[in-house]
Design a protein around this motif. Sequence first.
Motif, PDB file in Angstrom:
ATOM      1  N   ALA A 199       0.814  -1.212   0.000  1.00 32.77           N
ATOM      2  CA  ALA A 199       0.000   0.000   0.000  1.00 32.77           C
ATOM      3  C   ALA A 199       0.847   1.260   0.000  1.00 32.77           C
ATOM      4  N   TRP A 200       2.086   1.160   0.482  1.00 35.05           N
ATOM      5  CA  TRP A 200       2.974   2.326   0.530  1.00 35.05           C
ATOM      6  C   TRP A 200       3.939   2.380  -0.643  1.00 35.05           C
ATOM      7  N   SER A 201       3.796   1.497  -1.597  1.00 35.93           N
ATOM      8  CA  SER A 201       4.772   1.414  -2.681  1.00 35.93           C
ATOM      9  C   SER A 201       4.748   2.629  -3.606  1.00 35.93           C
ATOM     10  N   GLY A 202       3.642   3.341  -3.650  1.00 38.67           N
ATOM     11  CA  GLY A 202       3.573   4.529  -4.501  1.00 38.67           C
ATOM     12  C   GLY A 202       3.922   5.813  -3.797  1.00 38.67           C
ATOM     13  N   VAL A 203       4.398   5.721  -2.546  1.00 39.19           N
ATOM     14  CA  VAL A 203       4.571   6.934  -1.752  1.00 39.19           C
ATOM     15  C   VAL A 203       5.706   7.817  -2.275  1.00 39.19           C
ATOM     16  N   MET A 204       6.747   7.230  -2.867  1.00 39.94           N
ATOM     17  CA  MET A 204       7.849   8.070  -3.328  1.00 39.94           C
ATOM     18  C   MET A 204       7.429   8.955  -4.496  1.00 39.94           C
ATOM     19  N   THR A 205       6.695   8.374  -5.438  1.00 42.96           N
ATOM     20  CA  THR A 205       6.185   9.181  -6.543  1.00 42.96           C
ATOM     21  C   THR A 205       5.237  10.258  -6.028  1.00 42.96           C
ATOM     22  N   THR A 206       4.380   9.882  -5.084  1.00 43.08           N
ATOM     23  CA  THR A 206       3.438  10.842  -4.514  1.00 43.08           C
ATOM     24  C   THR A 206       4.171  11.954  -3.777  1.00 43.08           C
ATOM     25  N   ALA A 207       5.126  11.577  -2.939  1.00 39.90           N
ATOM     26  CA  ALA A 207       5.846  12.569  -2.146  1.00 39.90           C
ATOM     27  C   ALA A 207       6.659  13.512  -3.023  1.00 39.90           C
ATOM     28  N   SER A 208       7.319  12.980  -4.043  1.00 36.25           N
ATOM     29  CA  SER A 208       8.116  13.850  -4.912  1.00 36.25           C
ATOM     30  C   SER A 208       7.229  14.798  -5.711  1.00 36.25           C
ATOM     31  N   THR A 209       6.048  14.320  -6.117  1.00 33.24           N
ATOM     32  CA  THR A 209       5.119  15.185  -6.835  1.00 33.24           C
ATOM     33  C   THR A 209       4.583  16.289  -5.938  1.00 33.24           C
ATOM     34  N   LEU A 210       4.253  15.938  -4.696  1.00 35.31           N
ATOM     35  CA  LEU A 210       3.804  16.950  -3.744  1.00 35.31           C
ATOM     36  C   LEU A 210       4.916  17.961  -3.465  1.00 35.31           C
TER      37      LEU A 210
END
Length: 431
Positions: A63-74
Motif C-alpha cells: 500500500a505504501w509502494s507509490g509513496v515516493m512518486t506521490t511525495a516527490s510530486t507533492l
Amino acid sequence: MTSRADLPAPAVGGAVAGLPDLTRLRRRTVAVLATAQVLGGLAAGAVVSVGSPLAYELSGQEAWSGVMTTASTLGAAMASLGLARLAVARGRRRALSTGLALAAAGAAGIVLATVLASFPLLVTGAVLIGVGSAVNLQSRFAATDLSTPASRPRDLSLVVWASTVGAVVGPNLVGLDEWLSRISGLPSSAGVFVFAGVGMLAALVVVQVGLRPDPLDVAGRADGATGGREQVPVRVAAATLRRHPPAAGAVVGVVTAHAVMVAVMAMTPLHMTGHGASSPLIGLTVSVHLAAMFALSPLMGMLASVAGPRRVLVAGLGVVVVGAAVCGAAGGAHALVTVGLTLVGAGWSAATVAGSSILAGEVPGAERVAIQGLSDALMLFAGAGGGLLAGVGLGLIGFAGIGVTSAAVALGGAVAVLVVSRRRDTAARRV
C-alpha cells in the motif's frame, strides 16, 4: 506590465545601452539551462525506476509502494510557487540554485534512508528531491526571459529536449548500482540516488557560474519592468474557467492524462520486479516511456496545428486508454508492459501539448496566466493522488485492476472533453 512579446525587435535582439548583447546572452542562457537540465533530470528517472520497489522494501507494505512518486510530486507542487516568488525577488539564478540544493539534499536523504532502513526519512527525501521537478518547470520559463517572439519556441523546446536526455538516462543508471555498492559499501538500492545527487550538485554549479548576469534581471532592465510574472489569485482562474468551457475541458483532459500516467507508471517497476524483471530491463522500460512523453512533444505540437488541438487532446486520451488497458492485460509479459507504458507516455504527450494549446488560444491576456498556473497545480496534485491511490489499489485489485481502472478514468476524461466541446459548438450555433 510590459511583456517580452511587446518589446521592439532591436531591444531584444541586439545591444541596449548599459546592457550586455542580449542575443549572445540569450543563447548562452539557453545553453546553460539545457546543460543543467541534462544533469538535474537524472533524479526524476531515479524516482520512477526504483521508487516503488524501494518504498515497498523499507515499508514492508504494498500500500505504501507509490509513496515516493506521490511525495516527490507533492514536493514539486509545494515548491513551484515558492521558487517563482524567489525568482521575482532575487532572480532566476538564486531560485534555480536553491531548488537544486534542496533536491540534492533530498537525494542524500534517500541514500541515508536506505542505510538506516528509515521509511520516514525516505519520504522526506522524496519530497525534497521533488523540488528538482519544480526547477525543471521554472527552467523552461527562464529559457524565454530574453527570447524574441521568433526565438521563444526554439529556446523553450531546446530546454525541454535537454530534460528528456536526463530523464531517459536516469533510469538506466540502475545497472551501475551493484558496481557502486561494491566500491562504496552502500546498499545497491542507494546507488541511483548517489548519481542523482551528484547530477543535482553539478547542475547547481552550472547555474551558479553560467547565469551571470541573471537573465530575469537583465530582462527587467531591458523593458523597464520587473521581469517577473504577475501573481494572479486562484479564484480568478476558477472564475475564468466558468466563463470558458473549452478551457475547462482542456484542464480536465490534461489533469486526467497526468493522473492516469502517474498511477500506471508508478506501479510498473514494482509489478515487473514481482514477475522477475531485472533492473536494467525495468530501467529500459521507464526510459522508453519517458522518451515517449517528452521527445515526442514537437511532433504532438505539429499534429495539434494540423488536426486541431481538441482532436489531438481526445486522441491522446484514447491512446492513454489503450496503453493502460495493455498494461493491465500484460501479466508477466514484460514486452507488453513496455508497449503499454510507452503508449501511455505518448498519449500523455499528445493530451498535454494539445490541452496547453487550447488554454493558450481560448483565454486572453492575464487570465491565461491564471488558468495555466491552476492547470499546472492541478496536474501535480492529481499526479500525487494517482500515485498514492495506485499504491493502495495494488494490494486490493492488483496491477491488472489498476490498468483497467486507469483506462476507464482516461475514457471518462475523453468523454468530458467531448461534452464540453459540444456545448461550445451548440452555443456558437445559437449565436
